[in-house]
Design a protein around this motif. Sequence first.
Motif, PDB file in Angstrom:
ATOM      1  N   ASN A 188     -52.025 -86.955  28.719  1.00 27.84           N
ATOM      2  CA  ASN A 188     -51.961 -87.461  30.084  1.00 27.84           C
ATOM      3  C   ASN A 188     -53.005 -86.737  30.925  1.00 27.84           C
ATOM      4  OD1 ASN A 188     -50.113 -85.140  29.671  1.00 27.84           O
ATOM      5  ND2 ASN A 188     -49.760 -85.325  31.868  1.00 27.84           N
ATOM      6  N   PHE A 189     -53.003 -86.963  32.231  1.00 31.25           N
ATOM      7  CA  PHE A 189     -54.065 -86.401  33.062  1.00 31.25           C
ATOM      8  C   PHE A 189     -53.506 -85.648  34.264  1.00 31.25           C
ATOM      9  CE2 PHE A 189     -56.235 -89.664  30.659  1.00 31.25           C
ATOM     10  CZ  PHE A 189     -57.390 -88.986  30.277  1.00 31.25           C
ATOM     11  N   THR A 190     -54.289 -84.703  34.731  1.00 33.14           N
ATOM     12  CA  THR A 190     -53.931 -83.947  35.919  1.00 33.14           C
ATOM     13  C   THR A 190     -53.644 -84.884  37.085  1.00 33.14           C
ATOM     14  OG1 THR A 190     -56.314 -83.762  36.354  1.00 33.14           O
ATOM     15  CG2 THR A 190     -55.256 -81.885  35.287  1.00 33.14           C
ATOM     16  N   ASN A 191     -52.608 -84.563  37.852  1.00 31.21           N
ATOM     17  CA  ASN A 191     -52.198 -85.310  39.044  1.00 31.21           C
ATOM     18  C   ASN A 191     -51.658 -86.703  38.750  1.00 31.21           C
ATOM     19  OD1 ASN A 191     -52.717 -83.348  41.118  1.00 31.21           O
ATOM     20  ND2 ASN A 191     -54.903 -83.695  40.762  1.00 31.21           N
ATOM     21  N   ALA A 192     -51.323 -86.958  37.486  1.00 28.01           N
ATOM     22  CA  ALA A 192     -50.775 -88.268  37.126  1.00 28.01           C
ATOM     23  C   ALA A 192     -49.336 -88.405  37.606  1.00 28.01           C
ATOM     24  CB  ALA A 192     -50.823 -88.452  35.609  1.00 28.01           C
ATOM     25  N   PHE A 226     -58.501 -85.258  34.910  1.00 33.15           N
ATOM     26  CA  PHE A 226     -58.835 -86.610  35.377  1.00 33.15           C
ATOM     27  C   PHE A 226     -60.282 -86.618  35.873  1.00 33.15           C
ATOM     28  CE2 PHE A 226     -58.540 -90.154  38.521  1.00 33.15           C
ATOM     29  CZ  PHE A 226     -58.044 -91.138  37.678  1.00 33.15           C
ATOM     30  N   ASP A 227     -60.823 -87.793  36.054  1.00 40.43           N
ATOM     31  CA  ASP A 227     -62.208 -87.940  36.500  1.00 40.43           C
ATOM     32  C   ASP A 227     -62.474 -87.110  37.756  1.00 40.43           C
ATOM     33  OD1 ASP A 227     -64.801 -88.813  36.708  1.00 40.43           O
ATOM     34  OD2 ASP A 227     -64.291 -90.806  37.474  1.00 40.43           O
ATOM     35  N   ASN A 228     -63.545 -86.325  37.713  1.00 35.47           N
ATOM     36  CA  ASN A 228     -64.003 -85.497  38.823  1.00 35.47           C
ATOM     37  C   ASN A 228     -63.041 -84.360  39.170  1.00 35.47           C
ATOM     38  OD1 ASN A 228     -66.220 -85.067  40.589  1.00 35.47           O
ATOM     39  ND2 ASN A 228     -65.039 -85.847  42.308  1.00 35.47           N
ATOM     40  N   TYR A 229     -62.197 -83.991  38.236  1.00 36.72           N
ATOM     41  CA  TYR A 229     -61.273 -82.877  38.471  1.00 36.72           C
ATOM     42  C   TYR A 229     -62.033 -81.584  38.755  1.00 36.72           C
ATOM     43  CZ  TYR A 229     -57.249 -79.776  37.700  1.00 36.72           C
ATOM     44  OH  TYR A 229     -56.252 -78.844  37.841  1.00 36.72           O
ATOM     45  N   PHE A 230     -63.202 -81.452  38.130  1.00 31.70           N
ATOM     46  CA  PHE A 230     -64.023 -80.254  38.329  1.00 31.70           C
ATOM     47  C   PHE A 230     -65.112 -80.477  39.371  1.00 31.70           C
ATOM     48  CE2 PHE A 230     -62.507 -79.857  33.885  1.00 31.70           C
ATOM     49  CZ  PHE A 230     -61.830 -78.650  34.003  1.00 31.70           C
ATOM     50  N   GLU A 250     -68.582 -81.611  32.722  1.00 39.97           N
ATOM     51  CA  GLU A 250     -68.345 -82.948  32.172  1.00 39.97           C
ATOM     52  C   GLU A 250     -66.885 -83.060  31.744  1.00 39.97           C
ATOM     53  OE1 GLU A 250     -68.571 -86.671  31.297  1.00 39.97           O
ATOM     54  OE2 GLU A 250     -70.291 -85.594  32.128  1.00 39.97           O
ATOM     55  N   ASP A 251     -66.196 -84.065  32.279  1.00 41.36           N
ATOM     56  CA  ASP A 251     -64.749 -84.149  32.109  1.00 41.36           C
ATOM     57  C   ASP A 251     -64.301 -84.261  30.660  1.00 41.36           C
ATOM     58  OD1 ASP A 251     -63.946 -84.060  34.865  1.00 41.36           O
ATOM     59  OD2 ASP A 251     -64.873 -86.022  35.082  1.00 41.36           O
ATOM     60  N   PHE A 252     -65.065 -84.934  29.826  1.00 38.54           N
ATOM     61  CA  PHE A 252     -64.633 -85.150  28.453  1.00 38.54           C
ATOM     62  C   PHE A 252     -65.091 -84.052  27.496  1.00 38.54           C
ATOM     63  CE2 PHE A 252     -64.446 -89.682  29.850  1.00 38.54           C
ATOM     64  CZ  PHE A 252     -63.072 -89.797  29.732  1.00 38.54           C
ATOM     65  N   GLN A 253     -65.811 -83.063  27.987  1.00 37.94           N
ATOM     66  CA  GLN A 253     -66.327 -82.015  27.112  1.00 37.94           C
ATOM     67  C   GLN A 253     -65.185 -81.279  26.408  1.00 37.94           C
ATOM     68  OE1 GLN A 253     -69.096 -79.398  29.017  1.00 37.94           O
ATOM     69  NE2 GLN A 253     -69.058 -77.891  27.380  1.00 37.94           N
ATOM     70  N   TRP A 254     -64.181 -80.877  27.163  1.00 39.71           N
ATOM     71  CA  TRP A 254     -63.045 -80.166  26.591  1.00 39.71           C
ATOM     72  C   TRP A 254     -62.207 -81.096  25.726  1.00 39.71           C
ATOM     73  CZ3 TRP A 254     -60.789 -75.877  25.200  1.00 39.71           C
ATOM     74  CH2 TRP A 254     -59.408 -75.819  25.050  1.00 39.71           C
TER      75      TRP A 254
END
Length: 427
Positions: free
Chosen positions: A144-148, A181-185, A190-194
């Motif tokens: 799942n994603f952060t803030n979901a 989630f997109d733009n969390y950082f 890059e969001d998908f790097q991890w």
Amino acid sequence: MTILEHKPSTAGETDIFAHLESEVRSYSRTWPTVFEKASGSWLRSESGKDYLDFFAGAGALNYGHNNPILKSALVDYIMSDGITHGLDMNTVAKRELLETFEEYVLAPRGLDYKVQFPGPTGTNSVEAALKLARKVTGRESIINFTNAFHGMTLGALSVTGNSMKRAGAGVPLVHATPMPFDNYFNGVTEDFQWFSRVLDDAGSGLNRPAAVIVETVQGEGGVNIARPEWLRALADLCKERDILLIVDDVQMGCGRTGPFFSFEVAGITPDIVTLSKSIGGYGLPLALTLFKRELDVWGPGEHNGTFRGNNPAFVTATAALKHYWADDKLQRETLRKGERIRQTFMNLSDMFDGVSTRGRGLVQGLVFETHENAQKVCALAFEEGLLAETSGPSDEVVKLLPPLTISDDELEFGLNILAEATAKVQA
């Protein structure tokens, strides 16, 4: 701006609620009045005050309150002694909904989904999606994603990010792993790097997941918008690694962002889609879980529920699809009105430090760096006759979810109230 006849309020009109109803109630605290009637984009209190609704039942009333087209279909059905409760028995109302859904929604978009009626609410749809993904793949873990936010039952809560809501479970919430989630950082990493690294690293300790569940727009999480390219990259990642992609469209589906499905902007085809809230059309409880035909591995009765066959909701859902989705007029109007809100919010962002905006279609957010100011704006708006809620992990966002059918004059009326409230709070 007036609606229906009303009766005068009586002293102590809210006393019974405080005396007898659980402390868990929330919206009644935010909007301390007793509502009696509703029509279109308006509610009326028992005391006779009209309130413009920029909340729309948390997205369950995309077509407004007591929509006359849907009301007529519902009244005719009830007066004809149509089936009300049918479990998953075949009924005329269900047949007409399935035929209409295929004609107006699935076929025009080239989607070959099977339809499951999992129960009456969004969390029922999410539970069914998670169970099906695990059954199909034989795996347990869900990404799942952060803030979901996906619901309040244990399975849906396990993939929800909000710590307060998760704490209410009272038991460990397991078999789910959050990713950014997109733009969390904020664009730094890059969001998908991890995500891709731990999936491919045999030493990462991450069990290969059955599915990824995502909202294209996180409404409860603060109106966080996933870019189309991010969604496409997520879909590619899932496909390459044999992971099912679940899009939770409970709040953002049924035209909230413009197109019927919120993921259409990205050009992706999720493996599983969850729908509820406005799919019933009239605010009646209804949920659908859609999935690719090859994923239909359920055994009869393996997932069921007493109220999965809400036939009055089938009737209003059918009427809504036929009236609003035979062409792209509603979609175009939603995008146009959303742009009008965005322009107002951009102007406020230019006028006041610490204010910004984000949104898509008719879900728009005004973000306050001083978090408590969002609640202050909503409180002032309520005093002036406007319902709007806050969202985000610190309630820092004024979130707008007006009915898609709202008129231009009503929209301007509400935006003026919000602009004045923001000016007072930010002064």
